[in-house]
Design a protein around this motif. Structure first.
Motif, PDB file in Angstrom:
ATOM      1  N   VAL A  41      -6.160   5.218  33.826  1.00 13.19           N
ATOM      2  CA  VAL A  41      -5.073   4.360  33.342  1.00 13.19           C
ATOM      3  C   VAL A  41      -5.350   2.907  33.720  1.00 13.19           C
ATOM      4  CG1 VAL A  41      -2.596   3.862  33.560  1.00 13.19           C
ATOM      5  CG2 VAL A  41      -3.392   6.239  33.417  1.00 13.19           C
ATOM      6  N   ILE A  42      -5.778   2.687  34.964  1.00 13.16           N
ATOM      7  CA  ILE A  42      -6.092   1.330  35.415  1.00 13.16           C
ATOM      8  C   ILE A  42      -7.259   0.764  34.609  1.00 13.16           C
ATOM      9  CG2 ILE A  42      -6.987  -0.012  37.363  1.00 13.16           C
ATOM     10  CD1 ILE A  42      -5.357   1.845  39.192  1.00 13.16           C
ATOM     11  N   ALA A  43      -8.269   1.590  34.330  1.00 11.27           N
ATOM     12  CA  ALA A  43      -9.427   1.131  33.552  1.00 11.27           C
ATOM     13  C   ALA A  43      -9.007   0.705  32.162  1.00 11.27           C
ATOM     14  CB  ALA A  43     -10.480   2.235  33.484  1.00 11.27           C
ATOM     15  N   VAL A  44      -8.151   1.484  31.512  1.00 14.35           N
ATOM     16  CA  VAL A  44      -7.670   1.131  30.167  1.00 14.35           C
ATOM     17  C   VAL A  44      -6.880  -0.168  30.222  1.00 14.35           C
ATOM     18  CG1 VAL A  44      -6.113   1.838  28.308  1.00 14.35           C
ATOM     19  CG2 VAL A  44      -7.729   3.483  29.272  1.00 14.35           C
ATOM     20  N   LEU A  45      -6.017  -0.312  31.207  1.00 18.18           N
ATOM     21  CA  LEU A  45      -5.226  -1.534  31.342  1.00 18.18           C
ATOM     22  C   LEU A  45      -6.113  -2.752  31.573  1.00 18.18           C
ATOM     23  CD1 LEU A  45      -2.200  -0.274  33.473  1.00 18.18           C
ATOM     24  CD2 LEU A  45      -2.205  -0.884  31.045  1.00 18.18           C
ATOM     25  N   LEU A  46      -7.150  -2.609  32.383  1.00 20.80           N
ATOM     26  CA  LEU A  46      -8.064  -3.726  32.632  1.00 20.80           C
ATOM     27  C   LEU A  46      -8.823  -4.102  31.355  1.00 20.80           C
ATOM     28  CD1 LEU A  46      -9.492  -2.832  36.154  1.00 20.80           C
ATOM     29  CD2 LEU A  46      -8.024  -4.764  35.568  1.00 20.80           C
ATOM     30  N   ILE A  47      -9.256  -3.117  30.600  1.00 22.36           N
ATOM     31  CA  ILE A  47      -9.965  -3.392  29.344  1.00 22.36           C
ATOM     32  C   ILE A  47      -9.041  -4.104  28.372  1.00 22.36           C
ATOM     33  CG2 ILE A  47     -11.020  -2.300  27.310  1.00 22.36           C
ATOM     34  CD1 ILE A  47     -12.135  -0.158  29.289  1.00 22.36           C
ATOM     35  N   LEU A  48      -7.803  -3.615  28.245  1.00 23.63           N
ATOM     36  CA  LEU A  48      -6.833  -4.275  27.365  1.00 23.63           C
ATOM     37  C   LEU A  48      -6.559  -5.691  27.817  1.00 23.63           C
ATOM     38  CD1 LEU A  48      -4.251  -1.433  26.660  1.00 23.63           C
ATOM     39  CD2 LEU A  48      -5.819  -2.497  25.023  1.00 23.63           C
ATOM     40  N   ALA A  49      -6.410  -5.915  29.112  1.00 25.84           N
ATOM     41  CA  ALA A  49      -6.153  -7.254  29.629  1.00 25.84           C
ATOM     42  C   ALA A  49      -7.326  -8.163  29.334  1.00 25.84           C
ATOM     43  CB  ALA A  49      -5.880  -7.184  31.139  1.00 25.84           C
ATOM     44  N   PHE A  50      -8.537  -7.638  29.465  1.00 26.12           N
ATOM     45  CA  PHE A  50      -9.740  -8.437  29.181  1.00 26.12           C
ATOM     46  C   PHE A  50      -9.798  -8.811  27.703  1.00 26.12           C
ATOM     47  CE2 PHE A  50     -14.251  -8.690  27.966  1.00 26.12           C
ATOM     48  CZ  PHE A  50     -14.635  -9.723  28.806  1.00 26.12           C
ATOM     49  N   ILE A  51      -9.519  -7.821  26.818  1.00 24.85           N
ATOM     50  CA  ILE A  51      -9.561  -8.059  25.384  1.00 24.85           C
ATOM     51  C   ILE A  51      -8.470  -9.054  24.971  1.00 24.85           C
ATOM     52  CG2 ILE A  51      -9.202  -7.011  23.110  1.00 24.85           C
ATOM     53  CD1 ILE A  51     -10.578  -4.485  24.266  1.00 24.85           C
TER      54      ILE A  51
END
Length: 169
Positions: free
Chosen positions: A156-166
């Motif tokens: 979940v944290i990985a997905v959130l970090l990727i979304l935040a980066f994008i």
């Protein structure tokens, strides 16, 4: 080295600590075929280990033998820094793997005796043995509630970090 006294070298890896240990194993208080005491003393770059174990063998009416064992081990050096839980898990896994190998070797001997053929047994390679221990370690960690929670939260944290980066671009 002598009757009831053995020397050997063992490569050990527990977590981030690994290295070669040179050691001595001594059998004492031998009462064949009922019991014995094992004393081990090993040293290497990652530390040292000293232990004593007692094994008893009971012949069962069906022709099988029950082995009971108990022991204590003291460790020091960098090896002691990895934590008792991890050391206990690795020790249990190594013992389990060793007894599984012994069972397979004895089964091969019995089969060869029954058929008159040569013993057909190949012990596991070092890599296979280490893989078995690693598999047990991962299985053991997933039973720890804190570790299981981390396994669920990390994706979940990985997905959130990727979304935040994008979205930040």
């Amino acid at each position: 080295v002598a009757e009831n006294e053995y020397e050997g070298v063992m490569n050990v890896r527990i977590g981030p600590v690994s290295g070669k240990f040179q050691g001595k194993l001594t059998l004492s208080d031998v009462v064949e075929p009922e019991s014995l005491t094992l004393t081990v003393d090993g040293k290497g770059a990652p530390g040292y280990g000293k232990g004593v174990g007692k094994a008893t063998f009971t012949q069962n009416p069906d022709g099988t033998t029950t082995l009971k064992y108990d022991g204590d081990m003291n460790i020091g050096g960098a090896l002691a820094s990895v934590g008792q839980r991890m050391i206990d898990s690795v020790a249990k896994s190594m013992i389990r793997s060793a007894f599984e190998t012994l069972d397979k070797a004895l089964e091969a001997r019995l089969e060869a005796k029954k058929t008159g053929a040569e013993v057909n047994f190949t012990p596991p390679t070092t890599t296979e043995f280490a893989g078995s221990v690693a598999k047990d370690m991962v299985g053991g960690f997933t039973k720890v509630p804190e570790f299981r929670m981390i396994l669920y939260i990390l994706p979940v944290i990985a997905v959130l970090l990727i979304l935040a980066f994008i979205l930040g671009k």
